[in-house]
Design a protein around this motif. Structure first.
Motif, mmCIF file in Angstrom:
data_model
loop_
_atom_site.group_PDB
_atom_site.id
_atom_site.type_symbol
_atom_site.label_atom_id
_atom_site.label_comp_id
_atom_site.label_asym_id
_atom_site.label_seq_id
_atom_site.Cartn_x
_atom_site.Cartn_y
_atom_site.Cartn_z
ATOM 1 N N PRO A 69 0.826 -1.230 0.000
ATOM 2 C CA PRO A 69 0.000 0.000 0.000
ATOM 3 C C PRO A 69 0.855 1.274 0.000
ATOM 4 O O PRO A 69 0.485 2.270 -0.630
ATOM 5 N N ASN A 70 1.994 1.241 0.718
ATOM 6 C CA ASN A 70 2.829 2.443 0.763
ATOM 7 C C ASN A 70 3.378 2.770 -0.613
ATOM 8 O O ASN A 70 3.399 3.937 -1.035
ATOM 9 N N ALA A 71 3.866 1.736 -1.304
ATOM 10 C CA ALA A 71 4.417 1.974 -2.640
ATOM 11 C C ALA A 71 3.337 2.502 -3.573
ATOM 12 O O ALA A 71 3.591 3.405 -4.395
ATOM 13 N N LEU A 72 2.130 1.970 -3.449
ATOM 14 C CA LEU A 72 1.049 2.415 -4.322
ATOM 15 C C LEU A 72 0.665 3.852 -3.996
ATOM 16 O O LEU A 72 0.411 4.669 -4.892
ATOM 17 N N ASP A 73 0.656 4.211 -2.691
ATOM 18 C CA ASP A 73 0.338 5.598 -2.308
ATOM 19 C C ASP A 73 1.399 6.555 -2.835
ATOM 20 O O ASP A 73 1.097 7.677 -3.271
ATOM 21 N N ILE A 74 2.670 6.146 -2.767
ATOM 22 C CA ILE A 74 3.745 7.010 -3.262
ATOM 23 C C ILE A 74 3.609 7.207 -4.769
ATOM 24 O O ILE A 74 3.857 8.299 -5.305
ATOM 25 N N MET A 75 3.171 6.142 -5.502
ATOM 26 C CA MET A 75 2.979 6.284 -6.940
ATOM 27 C C MET A 75 1.836 7.246 -7.231
ATOM 28 O O MET A 75 1.873 7.997 -8.214
ATOM 29 N N VAL A 76 0.813 7.256 -6.352
ATOM 30 C CA VAL A 76 -0.266 8.256 -6.499
ATOM 31 C C VAL A 76 0.292 9.654 -6.279
ATOM 32 O O VAL A 76 -0.035 10.618 -7.000
ATOM 33 N N GLU A 77 1.181 9.773 -5.268
ATOM 34 C CA GLU A 77 1.809 11.065 -4.991
ATOM 35 C C GLU A 77 2.685 11.512 -6.157
ATOM 36 O O GLU A 77 2.692 12.682 -6.532
ATOM 37 N N ALA A 78 3.398 10.539 -6.769
ATOM 38 C CA ALA A 78 4.298 10.874 -7.877
ATOM 39 C C ALA A 78 3.538 11.323 -9.102
ATOM 40 O O ALA A 78 4.071 12.056 -9.939
ATOM 41 N N ARG A 79 2.300 10.889 -9.235
ATOM 42 C CA ARG A 79 1.525 11.305 -10.403
ATOM 43 C C ARG A 79 1.252 12.808 -10.373
ATOM 44 O O ARG A 79 1.091 13.463 -11.406
ATOM 45 N N ASN A 80 1.215 13.407 -9.169
ATOM 46 C CA ASN A 80 0.883 14.822 -9.022
ATOM 47 C C ASN A 80 2.128 15.717 -8.955
ATOM 48 O O ASN A 80 2.012 16.929 -8.797
ATOM 49 N N GLY A 81 3.312 15.142 -9.031
ATOM 50 C CA GLY A 81 4.542 15.947 -8.987
ATOM 51 C C GLY A 81 5.687 15.134 -8.442
ATOM 52 O O GLY A 81 5.577 13.915 -8.235
ATOM 53 N N ARG A 82 6.827 15.765 -8.159
ATOM 54 C CA ARG A 82 7.999 15.067 -7.656
ATOM 55 C C ARG A 82 7.759 14.641 -6.221
ATOM 56 O O ARG A 82 7.026 15.275 -5.455
ATOM 57 N N LEU A 83 8.448 13.567 -5.821
ATOM 58 C CA LEU A 83 8.247 12.999 -4.498
ATOM 59 C C LEU A 83 9.105 13.722 -3.464
ATOM 60 O O LEU A 83 10.159 14.330 -3.768
ATOM 61 N N SER A 84 8.667 13.584 -2.234
ATOM 62 C CA SER A 84 9.483 14.063 -1.125
ATOM 63 C C SER A 84 10.674 13.139 -0.963
ATOM 64 O O SER A 84 10.671 12.001 -1.465
ATOM 65 N N PRO A 85 11.725 13.575 -0.296
ATOM 66 C CA PRO A 85 12.908 12.702 -0.116
ATOM 67 C C PRO A 85 12.554 11.366 0.529
ATOM 68 O O PRO A 85 13.095 10.328 0.150
ATOM 69 N N ASP A 86 11.680 11.388 1.535
ATOM 70 C CA ASP A 86 11.322 10.128 2.204
ATOM 71 C C ASP A 86 10.596 9.189 1.236
ATOM 72 O O ASP A 86 10.861 7.973 1.210
ATOM 73 N N SER A 87 9.672 9.730 0.470
ATOM 74 C CA SER A 87 8.936 8.891 -0.486
ATOM 75 C C SER A 87 9.859 8.363 -1.559
ATOM 76 O O SER A 87 9.772 7.191 -1.975
ATOM 77 N N ASP A 88 10.777 9.219 -2.010
ATOM 78 C CA ASP A 88 11.732 8.790 -3.036
ATOM 79 C C ASP A 88 12.600 7.659 -2.517
ATOM 80 O O ASP A 88 12.859 6.664 -3.209
ATOM 81 N N ALA A 89 13.050 7.791 -1.238
ATOM 82 C CA ALA A 89 13.903 6.759 -0.645
ATOM 83 C C ALA A 89 13.122 5.446 -0.478
ATOM 84 O O ALA A 89 13.659 4.351 -0.712
ATOM 85 N N TYR A 90 11.877 5.573 -0.056
ATOM 86 C CA TYR A 90 11.078 4.345 0.138
ATOM 87 C C TYR A 90 10.875 3.601 -1.193
ATOM 88 O O TYR A 90 11.000 2.371 -1.254
ATOM 89 N N LEU A 91 10.602 4.374 -2.228
ATOM 90 C CA LEU A 91 10.353 3.746 -3.516
ATOM 91 C C LEU A 91 11.628 3.101 -4.060
ATOM 92 O O LEU A 91 11.586 1.984 -4.612
ATOM 93 N N SER A 92 12.773 3.771 -3.895
ATOM 94 C CA SER A 92 14.031 3.183 -4.346
ATOM 95 C C SER A 92 14.334 1.913 -3.577
ATOM 96 O O SER A 92 14.776 0.897 -4.140
ATOM 97 N N ASP A 93 14.107 1.960 -2.242
ATOM 98 C CA ASP A 93 14.345 0.768 -1.429
ATOM 99 C C ASP A 93 13.394 -0.366 -1.819
ATOM 100 O O ASP A 93 13.789 -1.539 -1.820
ATOM 101 N N PHE A 94 12.154 -0.016 -2.159
ATOM 102 C CA PHE A 94 11.168 -1.028 -2.577
ATOM 103 C C PHE A 94 11.643 -1.756 -3.833
ATOM 104 O O PHE A 94 11.583 -2.996 -3.929
#
Length: 582
Positions: A69-94
């Motif tokens: 769910p976190n990765a999917l929420d971050i992808m929703v966030e990314a659709r609206n613009g660039r990610l925050s550092p924490d979201s970017d790090a989580y997605l890279s780690d995923f």
């Protein structure tokens, strides 16, 4: 004959059979291709299934964002613009958690709809100016709206340093709630696992196994010049097993990916030990053919000529010609004896058929005569009773009139020796009969006759109306006044004579009894009930056939209805020269 057959068996069966057995053994050796085809087809099918299973596992990897769910929420966030550092790090780690444990994964790339890129790649860096929307796989993934797009062998376009040759699985990740696309996710895989699947297959010496697209592009090359042969093979229609460029080639199409697993074996590997066998096959076949050809003429002359003569005689007998005779050239062996016995049996059979035919004609004529004469005593009894009653009630003039009518009736009926009379004659005879019966019943019974004039010359079995009316009086109106209706009408190609009475209502038990008596083979006593109806039924069937006869049912007025069914046969048809044929 036994010596001939034994000799023929040795020459035509035993020796050729020995030769055929030897040749069959050699043919079994020569059927190597078929055996290889069967075993190879199973190997290729299993290999294709392993590839299919492997690709389906890879397709499941592309669904991993749906289970986080976190990765999917971050992808929703990314659709609206660039990610925050924490979201970017989580997605890279995923992505790294997916990439690192698998040796076959070269890179994972996510391209959100906003235009950014997030990835995890092995020993490489992503090109910052790479535009995925210009690639075929990206456009195809967007078009398919979530279905897998499989891209065969290609160089990683998005990698700027030491790009690898990979194959890719790409799909669009959609938002669960809105069903809107969040981004395009693509996985790049190397050929480590595919090579393991290929290496597990046991091959012939110098055999090659490769994986190709249907267009001939190599996914996993078989080595050497196998890629060129594969491309040529895949361009040919209906390819499954084929000899091409000194190679025996077989293939199997993987259902999930439409990749073709192609196996190539040099033909010389299969043919090394067959050349000497081919020479022996040719020599044995030539000897057998010469031996059979030399002996065939003798067999035809000594054995088939008498059999052909016997077959011609049997054909004539089968066509109805029994005038067969012994051939001029008499053969004294077993075939000649069989022919002689056949001629004798045929002659006796012809005599038996002729005698049986004459007997059947005599029997049929005797049955008709017996049925005709059966009516006269029955009617004579009733008529004499009427004359007796009239002599008591009236003077001699009326009695004389009845006797005159009776004489006229007997003159007409006793002349009815033919199988048929016209409908007009039958109705006329009945009217004379009814003039006699009207006096007997003091006009308390009315009879109405109705028949179409166009069928007045139709031929029917004689003496039908009189016994039908007698039966109606005897079983329905003997003690009561009433009406009898006679209706004659066509029904298709049949002529129906229906007689109904308004007598007492016929119970179901009496109706069943009347039908049973109608179909009895013989009456229990000379004056059994319904003997007149049985007489009509049997005469119609004898003259016209078993599909015609008499039917009994309950009349609408309450009494009995008897319907005689006959074929419509006009007088001119009966008088025609070929009217005797049916």
């Amino acid at each position: 004959m036994r010596q001939k057959l034994l000799f023929s068996f040795v020459i035509l069966v035993l020796l050729p059979l020995s030769a055929i057995s030897f040749i069959s053994y050699q043919i079994f050796r020569a059927s190597l291709f078929d055996n290889i085809s069967t075993s190879t087809a199973e190997v290729l099918r299993q290999t294709g299934n392993n590839i299919d299973h492997y690709l389906r596992q890879l397709a499941e990897l592309t669904e991993r964002p749906y289970f986080d769910p976190n990765a999917l929420d971050i992808m929703v966030e990314a659709r609206n613009g660039r990610l925050s550092p924490d979201s970017d790090a989580y997605l890279s780690d995923f992505f790294k958690r997916i990439l690192v444990p698998r040796n076959d994964t070269e890179g994972i790339f996510l391209y959100p709809m906003s235009g950014s890129a997030y990835f995890a790649a092995r020993n490489s860096a992503h090109q910052p100016d790479f535009d995925p929307s210009k690639t075929t796989w990206y456009r195809e993934a967007v078009k398919r709206k979530g279905q897998i797009v499989l891209t065969p062998t290609h160089v990683q376009e998005q990698i700027g340093y030491q790009p690898a040759r990979v194959f890719s699985l790409t799909r669009v990740i959609n938002d669960f709630s809105t069903r809107q696309p969040l981004g395009v996710l693509t996985f790049d895989f190397n050929y480590t696992e595919l090579q393991k699947i290929r290496d597990d297959v046991a091959l012939f010496a110098d055999g090659r196994l490769g994986i190709y697209t249907k267009s001939g592009e190599a996914v996993l090359s078989g080595g050497g010049d196998s890629d060129e042969h594969a491309a040529e093979y895949l361009r040919l229609p209906h390819h499954k097993y084929r000899l091409l460029n000194d190679y025996w080639m077989a293939s199997y199409t993987v259902p999930y990916s439409d990749w073709v697993v192609l196996y190539q074996v040099p033909v010389h590997v299969l043919n090394e030990k067959l050349e000497t066998i081919k020479t022996y096959i040719v020599l044995i076949a030539a000897c057998g053919l010469l031996l059979a050809s030399a002996f065939y003429g003798w067999i035809v002359v000594r054995l088939t000529d008498p059999l052909l003569s016997l077959r011609k005689m049997m054909t004539r007998v089968g066509a109805g010609d029994f005038s067969v005779q012994m051939p001029q050239r008499e053969v004294r062996d077993e075939i000649g004896q069989i022919t002689a016995h056949f001629v004798k049996v045929t002659g006796r059979l012809q005599e038996t058929i002729e005698a049986t035919h004459v007997l059947q004609l005599k029997r049929k004529q005797a049955q008709l005569n017996a049925l005709r004469t059966q009516i006269n005593p029955h009617f004579l009894y009733n008529t004499l009773e009427s004359i007796y009653m009239m002599a008591i009630m009236n003077e001699d003039e009326e009695t004389a009139r009845m006797i005159g009518l009776l004489g006229d009736f007997f003159k007409k009926t006793l002349r009815l020796n033919a199988d048929f009379v016209t409908l007009r004659e039958e109705v006329g005879n009945f009217q004379v009969y009814w003039e006699l019966q009207r006096v007997r019943f003091a006009r308390r019974i009315e009879v109405a006759v109705d028949y179409p004039e166009e069928y007045a010359d139709a031929l029917i079995v004689p003496l039908i109306l009189q016994p039908l009316v007698e039966n109606a009086i005897s079983h329905g109106l003997k003690e009561n006044a009433g009406r009898i209706s006679i209706l004659i009408f066509p029904e298709g190609r049949r002529l129906c004579i229906r007689v109904t009475d308004s007598g007492q209502e016929l119970t179901e038990a009496k109706l069943l009894d009347a039908r049973n008596r109608l179909n009895e083979e013989k009456a229990d006593e000379p004056h059994a009930a319904h003997i007149g109806l049985r007489n009509i039924h049997e005469r119609i069937r004898l003259v016209c056939g078993d599909e015609y006869g008499l039917e009994i049912d309950r009349a609408p007025e309450g009494g009995l209805m008897a319907k005689a069914v006959l074929p419509i046969k006009l007088k001119e048809e009966h008088d025609a020269p070929d009217s005797g044929r049916r």
